[in-house]
Design an enzyme around this catalytic site. Structure first.
Site, PDB file in Angstrom:
ATOM      1  N   GLU A   1     -21.729  17.728  18.500  1.00 27.72           N
ATOM      2  CA  GLU A   1     -22.225  17.795  17.122  1.00 27.72           C
ATOM      3  C   GLU A   1     -22.824  16.456  16.726  1.00 27.72           C
ATOM      4  O   GLU A   1     -22.555  15.429  17.365  1.00 27.72           O
ATOM      5  CB  GLU A   1     -21.118  18.219  16.151  1.00 27.72           C
ATOM      6  CG  GLU A   1     -19.955  17.272  16.074  1.00 27.72           C
ATOM      7  CD  GLU A   1     -18.906  17.736  15.060  1.00 27.72           C
ATOM      8  OE1 GLU A   1     -19.106  18.747  14.391  1.00 27.72           O
ATOM      9  OE2 GLU A   1     -17.877  17.045  14.957  1.00 27.72           O
TER      10      GLU A   1
ATOM     11  N   LYS B   1     -23.492  12.865  15.106  1.00 31.63           N
ATOM     12  CA  LYS B   1     -22.622  11.804  14.601  1.00 31.63           C
ATOM     13  C   LYS B   1     -23.250  11.336  13.293  1.00 31.63           C
ATOM     14  O   LYS B   1     -24.371  10.825  13.274  1.00 31.63           O
ATOM     15  CB  LYS B   1     -22.554  10.655  15.602  1.00 31.63           C
ATOM     16  CG  LYS B   1     -21.564   9.576  15.217  1.00 31.63           C
ATOM     17  CD  LYS B   1     -21.349   8.610  16.373  1.00 31.63           C
ATOM     18  CE  LYS B   1     -20.231   7.624  16.105  1.00 31.63           C
ATOM     19  NZ  LYS B   1     -20.463   6.763  14.956  1.00 31.63           N
TER      20      LYS B   1
ATOM     21  N   ASP C   1     -23.863   9.238   9.934  1.00 31.83           N
ATOM     22  CA  ASP C   1     -23.770   7.815   9.613  1.00 31.83           C
ATOM     23  C   ASP C   1     -23.318   7.653   8.165  1.00 31.83           C
ATOM     24  O   ASP C   1     -24.113   7.699   7.237  1.00 31.83           O
ATOM     25  CB  ASP C   1     -25.156   7.181   9.806  1.00 31.83           C
ATOM     26  CG  ASP C   1     -25.044   5.711  10.098  1.00 31.83           C
ATOM     27  OD1 ASP C   1     -23.911   5.218  10.233  1.00 31.83           O
ATOM     28  OD2 ASP C   1     -26.095   5.059  10.186  1.00 31.83           O
TER      29      ASP C   1
ATOM     30  N   TYR D   1     -15.172  16.635  10.522  1.00 37.85           N
ATOM     31  CA  TYR D   1     -15.383  16.608  11.980  1.00 37.85           C
ATOM     32  C   TYR D   1     -14.101  16.809  12.779  1.00 37.85           C
ATOM     33  O   TYR D   1     -14.130  16.829  14.000  1.00 37.85           O
ATOM     34  CB  TYR D   1     -16.105  15.329  12.429  1.00 37.85           C
ATOM     35  CG  TYR D   1     -15.424  14.026  12.081  1.00 37.85           C
ATOM     36  CD1 TYR D   1     -14.191  13.674  12.614  1.00 37.85           C
ATOM     37  CD2 TYR D   1     -16.046  13.128  11.229  1.00 37.85           C
ATOM     38  CE1 TYR D   1     -13.577  12.473  12.299  1.00 37.85           C
ATOM     39  CE2 TYR D   1     -15.454  11.920  10.912  1.00 37.85           C
ATOM     40  CZ  TYR D   1     -14.208  11.598  11.440  1.00 37.85           C
ATOM     41  OH  TYR D   1     -13.611  10.412  11.117  1.00 37.85           O
TER      42      TYR D   1
ATOM     43  N   LYS E   1     -24.797   7.434  21.525  1.00 36.84           N
ATOM     44  CA  LYS E   1     -25.567   6.856  20.420  1.00 36.84           C
ATOM     45  C   LYS E   1     -27.068   7.114  20.582  1.00 36.84           C
ATOM     46  O   LYS E   1     -27.583   7.176  21.680  1.00 36.84           O
ATOM     47  CB  LYS E   1     -25.320   5.337  20.324  1.00 36.84           C
ATOM     48  CG  LYS E   1     -23.863   4.957  20.058  1.00 36.84           C
ATOM     49  CD  LYS E   1     -23.386   5.375  18.697  1.00 36.84           C
ATOM     50  CE  LYS E   1     -23.876   4.471  17.603  1.00 36.84           C
ATOM     51  NZ  LYS E   1     -23.001   3.366  17.304  1.00 36.84           N
TER      52      LYS E   1
ATOM     53  N   CYS F   1     -58.495 -12.551  -4.555  1.00 35.20           N
ATOM     54  CA  CYS F   1     -58.519 -11.383  -3.666  1.00 35.20           C
ATOM     55  C   CYS F   1     -58.822 -11.832  -2.233  1.00 35.20           C
ATOM     56  O   CYS F   1     -59.785 -12.564  -2.007  1.00 35.20           O
ATOM     57  CB  CYS F   1     -59.575 -10.401  -4.152  1.00 35.20           C
ATOM     58  SG  CYS F   1     -59.854  -9.046  -2.999  1.00 35.20           S
TER      59      CYS F   1
ATOM     60  N   CYS G   1     -62.601 -10.309  -1.399  1.00 36.56           N
ATOM     61  CA  CYS G   1     -63.837 -10.766  -2.049  1.00 36.56           C
ATOM     62  C   CYS G   1     -63.679 -12.126  -2.724  1.00 36.56           C
ATOM     63  O   CYS G   1     -64.639 -12.644  -3.284  1.00 36.56           O
ATOM     64  CB  CYS G   1     -64.305  -9.738  -3.069  1.00 36.56           C
ATOM     65  SG  CYS G   1     -63.201  -9.641  -4.488  1.00 36.56           S
TER      66      CYS G   1
ATOM     67  N   CYS H   1     -57.187  -6.618  -7.760  1.00 39.19           N
ATOM     68  CA  CYS H   1     -58.550  -7.123  -7.738  1.00 39.19           C
ATOM     69  C   CYS H   1     -59.376  -6.203  -8.620  1.00 39.19           C
ATOM     70  O   CYS H   1     -59.372  -4.993  -8.443  1.00 39.19           O
ATOM     71  CB  CYS H   1     -59.096  -7.089  -6.305  1.00 39.19           C
ATOM     72  SG  CYS H   1     -60.860  -7.467  -6.294  1.00 39.19           S
TER      73      CYS H   1
ATOM     74  N   CYS I   1     -66.002  -5.441  -4.947  1.00 34.31           N
ATOM     75  CA  CYS I   1     -65.100  -5.767  -3.827  1.00 34.31           C
ATOM     76  C   CYS I   1     -65.149  -4.615  -2.823  1.00 34.31           C
ATOM     77  O   CYS I   1     -64.942  -3.452  -3.171  1.00 34.31           O
ATOM     78  CB  CYS I   1     -63.677  -5.973  -4.318  1.00 34.31           C
ATOM     79  SG  CYS I   1     -62.523  -6.257  -2.975  1.00 34.31           S
TER      80      CYS I   1
HETATM   81  S1  IVH Z   1     -14.951  12.500  15.918  1.00 31.72           S
HETATM   82  C1  IVH Z   1     -11.165  10.481  17.545  1.00 31.72           C
HETATM   83  N1  IVH Z   1     -17.206  13.425  15.034  1.00 31.72           N
HETATM   84  O1  IVH Z   1     -17.787   8.036  13.935  1.00 31.72           O
HETATM   85  C2  IVH Z   1     -12.203  10.030  16.639  1.00 31.72           C
HETATM   86  N2  IVH Z   1     -16.615  11.229  14.430  1.00 31.72           N
HETATM   87  O2  IVH Z   1     -17.469   5.925  15.880  1.00 31.72           O
HETATM   88  C3  IVH Z   1     -12.736  11.190  15.919  1.00 31.72           C
HETATM   89  N3  IVH Z   1     -18.229  10.139  12.973  1.00 31.72           N
HETATM   90  O3  IVH Z   1     -14.574   7.102  12.934  1.00 31.72           O
HETATM   91  C4  IVH Z   1     -14.110  11.016  15.595  1.00 31.72           C
HETATM   92  N4  IVH Z   1     -19.624  11.825  12.827  1.00 31.72           N
HETATM   93  O4  IVH Z   1     -16.106   8.117  11.172  1.00 31.72           O
HETATM   94  C5  IVH Z   1     -16.371  12.370  15.062  1.00 31.72           C
HETATM   95  N5  IVH Z   1     -19.150  14.425  14.308  1.00 31.72           N
HETATM   96  C6  IVH Z   1     -18.318  13.365  14.335  1.00 31.72           C
HETATM   97  C7  IVH Z   1     -18.600  12.185  13.626  1.00 31.72           C
HETATM   98  C8  IVH Z   1     -17.719  11.131  13.715  1.00 31.72           C
HETATM   99  C9  IVH Z   1     -19.366  10.594  12.441  1.00 31.72           C
HETATM  100  C10 IVH Z   1     -17.672   8.783  12.761  1.00 31.72           C
HETATM  101  C11 IVH Z   1     -16.214   8.778  12.398  1.00 31.72           C
HETATM  102  C12 IVH Z   1     -15.545   7.936  13.452  1.00 31.72           C
HETATM  103  C13 IVH Z   1     -16.687   7.144  14.009  1.00 31.72           C
HETATM  104  C14 IVH Z   1     -16.414   6.710  15.420  1.00 31.72           C
END
Ligand code: IVH
Length: 651
Positions: free
Chosen positions: A108, A110, A112, A217, A304, A398, A401, A414, A419
């Protein structure tokens, strides 16, 4: 409303909110929701003992604290090992398969944002705790309750920790930063900082205003007996949590790589920022067998995405002149590869931003590239300065010109009609309807005339010949002759149209008429003191006029000579009447054309403006009046019908 009705109303409100915030599929309007919500508030006011813990009123952010208390997670919140490329994935898979060869994967995005642990007891949300050091975090329950996608109650009665990421959607992030810019507050560098900062507010009403979203998550302590993580997550979503987009199951290297590549390709289309993909072993029994290292689980890894933020150095600041003459600074940075694209420049919006961020040439900076937008500088690394940094000087001329710039703080412009950077736009404006109304000068044609070298400024339009026009691609005899006729017809125009067509910053139709009536042809000689005595013309407009005339005087006189506009006859002062010296706006369908009624009013000494403001004295409306009428009512402007206007004149 009795208790039964009240409980039903709370359930209905929660259903509406669930559809809106969790399923992203509203089933009612704000109005219906608000009416019911206020009924619930009224009931709770007199029946405080009946207040339900899942009532939406329990989300109001009215807690203000001095600081946060700490709280322990029931089970540890782990972090994840990071991998960055397919070699890393291969190594991780080899290691993992050695522990258990019979596994599949749940992938899934990740997200931010900021991680959050929710503890539910007996189906009620009792604590919301930030990750902290993984064992102890900060207790932020009142803030957490303001997040609409977090259910206050769930149907699962045993104690459970639900973990997820709190995020701010990208569009909401932009809105927050725009508002902060307006209020002279420092902007958030990215949605992650904005989410984390919003979560840790001592005043919950600020958290409530930020439209945070919770994406689950996983779980911490729990008594669930699902054999597969995917089933466990579906159970969590069914409890009323928002299902994050795009989770998928797969087997092995190829499958994972494919999902990862698709996610990178599509990452810009997600509402939230992603910084990678999380791969998790789907079989819970295998997860338990694999266990944890001192820091991270062995059954999961973060794959990542290539970074979108990079550190680079500002080599120089160049100036760009836009089509309207607006001058904006652009930072030229040391070429830096971000996500496969070499970035060499970053936008800076305006000089005030350079001042606010204190950006200097040679500064080390963090740049962010997100999608197709031009990268921006989000942070200056001040601690890396070594004395070689050079302050950026605000320009006064400017770059194209060399003429003097109009400087209004955020706007640097300007105004030179000749120009090169803005001449095409200047000509288009010159020819537009409220100006000289010259047909046949669309953008493509003006560009063609400019590119062929036939027009370098507005006056050159009147040197065009049939022969020259015919030499251009797509210009046949008829089209060329029509254009020449239209140019000829512009001669002898009203003087106010002539002033309006110059495109002086802040000077529109009304001000052009005022200047024309007041000064006539002597307009180019007017001093600031004289200009500001005109009704409705302030300091800023006067400065703009003067700067414009200073730069363009020769062209103005030349144009005037060519166009031979009609010098306004000094109108006899209108007799006393209710509209004399008043600012009037017309809207809706009237008995005669708007232009005719405008003329009647102008002859009575009224100023007829196109838009409603606090300064409007009368709004005169006909049938089907729309937004101008609403705005006038809001601003308490006197609104009268056309008939009432006529009655006022006959009294
Ligand atoms: S699973 C055992 N799933 O990423 C740790 N983490 O770098 C469980 N995060 O602390 C993490 N999306 O805050 C998991 N789909 C996702 C996530 C996720 C964001 C964050 C989470 C974690 C950090 C680890």
């Amino acid at each position: 409303m009795n208790l039964d009705d009240y409980i039903k109303a709370v359930e209905t409100l929660n259903l509406y909110a669930h559809h809106y915030y969790v399923l992203d599929d509203p089933i009612t309007t704000d109005e219906v929701y608000d009416i019911l919500y206020h009924k619930v508030v009224a009931y709770e006011k007199i029946n405080q003992k009946d207040i339900q813990s899942n009532s939406p009123t329990q989300r109001v952010g009215d807690a203000i604290r001095d600081g946060f208390t700490k709280a322990s997670h029931l089970s540890r919140m782990w972090s994840l090992e990071d991998i960055f490329d397919s070699n890393g994935l291969e190594r991780w898979l080899t290691k993992t398969y050695k522990l258990d060869a019979n596994i599949s994967f749940y992938c899934e995005p990740k997200f931010d944002g900021a991680s959050l642990n929710l503890i539910y007891e007996d189906g009620v949300l009792v604590q919301g705790i930030t990750r902290g050091d993984g064992t102890i975090g900060e207790l932020i329950t009142p803030n957490v309750k303001t997040i609409q996608s977090i259910p206050l109650t769930i149907k699962h009665k045993e104690r459970i920790e639900i973990r997820g990421e709190v995020v701010i959607f990208k569009d909401e992030f932009e809105k927050i930063n725009q508002a902060r810019l307006k209020n002279d507050e420092a902007v958030f560098a990215n949605p992650r900082n904005a989410a984390a900062g919003s979560l840790r507010q001592l005043d919950s009403s600020i958290t409530a205003s930020r439209n945070l979203v919770f994406l689950p998550y996983g779980v911490g302590e729990n008594t669930l007996e699902h054999k597969l993580l995917s089933d466990k997550m579906n159970f969590i979503y069914d409890l009323g949590f928002r299902k994050p987009p795009n989770s998928s199951l797969c087997n092995g290297f190829e499958g994972i790589e494919e999902i990862y590549k698709t996610m990178i390709r599509e990452r810009e289309s997600y509402a939230m920022m992603l910084d990678g993909m999380v791969i998790k072993v789907n079989e819970i029994s295998s997860q338990i067998d694999m266990g944890y290292t001192v820091k991270v689980p062995r059954f999961s890894v973060a794959y990542k995405f290539p970074a979108v933020e990079k550190i680079t150095r500002v080599k120089e600041i160049i100036l760009q002149v836009g089509r309207t003459g607006a001058v904006t600074p652009v930072a030229i940075v040391e070429p830096t590869d971000i996500d496969g694209v070499v970035v060499e420049r970053a936008t800076l919006h305006n000089f005030d931003e350079i001042d606010r961020k204190d950006i200097r040439i040679n500064d080390k900076v963090i740049i962010l590239r997100s999608g197709d937008v031009i990268p921006k500088i989000i942070k200056v690394l001040r601690h890396e300065r070594n004395g070689d940094e050079v302050a950026v000087i605000r320009p006064s001329t400017c770059p194209v010109c060399k003429s003097e710039l109009l400087d209004e703080g955020v706007l640097l412009k300007c105004q030179n009609l000749a120009c090169e950077a803005r001449v095409v736009n200047a000509i288009m404006y010159f020819a537009s309807k409220p100006c000289l109304n010259i047909d046949g000068l669309g953008v493509k044609i003006v560009e063609a005339l400019f590119n062929a070298g036939f027009v370098k400024n507005v006056t050159d339009l009147f040197d065009l010949t049939l022969e020259r026009l015919l030499s251009l691609e797509g210009f046949k005899e008829k089209k060329s002759q029509n254009l020449l006729n239209a140019l000829e017809n512009a001669k002898g125009c009203d003087y106010w149209r002539f002033i309006n067509s110059l495109g002086i910053e802040h000077v529109g139709e009304v001000a052009s008429k005022t200047l024309s009536d007041h000064f006539g042809f002597a307009f180019v000689e007017a001093t600031k003191e004289q200009i500001i005595t005109c009704d409705g013309i302030g300091e800023e407009m006067a400065e703009s006029v003067l700067e414009f005339v200073r730069v363009n005087k020769e062209i103005i006189l030349n144009l005037q000579n060519i166009l031979q506009p009609l010098e306004p006859v000094k109108k006899e002062e209108a007799k006393e009447n209710p509209f004399k010296s008043k600012t009037v706006v017309l809207t809706g369908t009237m008995s005669a054309s708007r232009g005719a009624i405008k003329e009647v009013l102008e002859n009575l000494g009224a100023k007829v403006s196109g838009s409603v403001s606090k300064k409007t004295d009368f709004l005169i409306y006909g049938e089907d009046a729309g937004s101008k009428y609403d705005k006038a009512m809001k601003l308490n402007v006197t609104c009268i019908t056309e008939e009432e206007m006529r009655e006022m004149l006959h009294d």
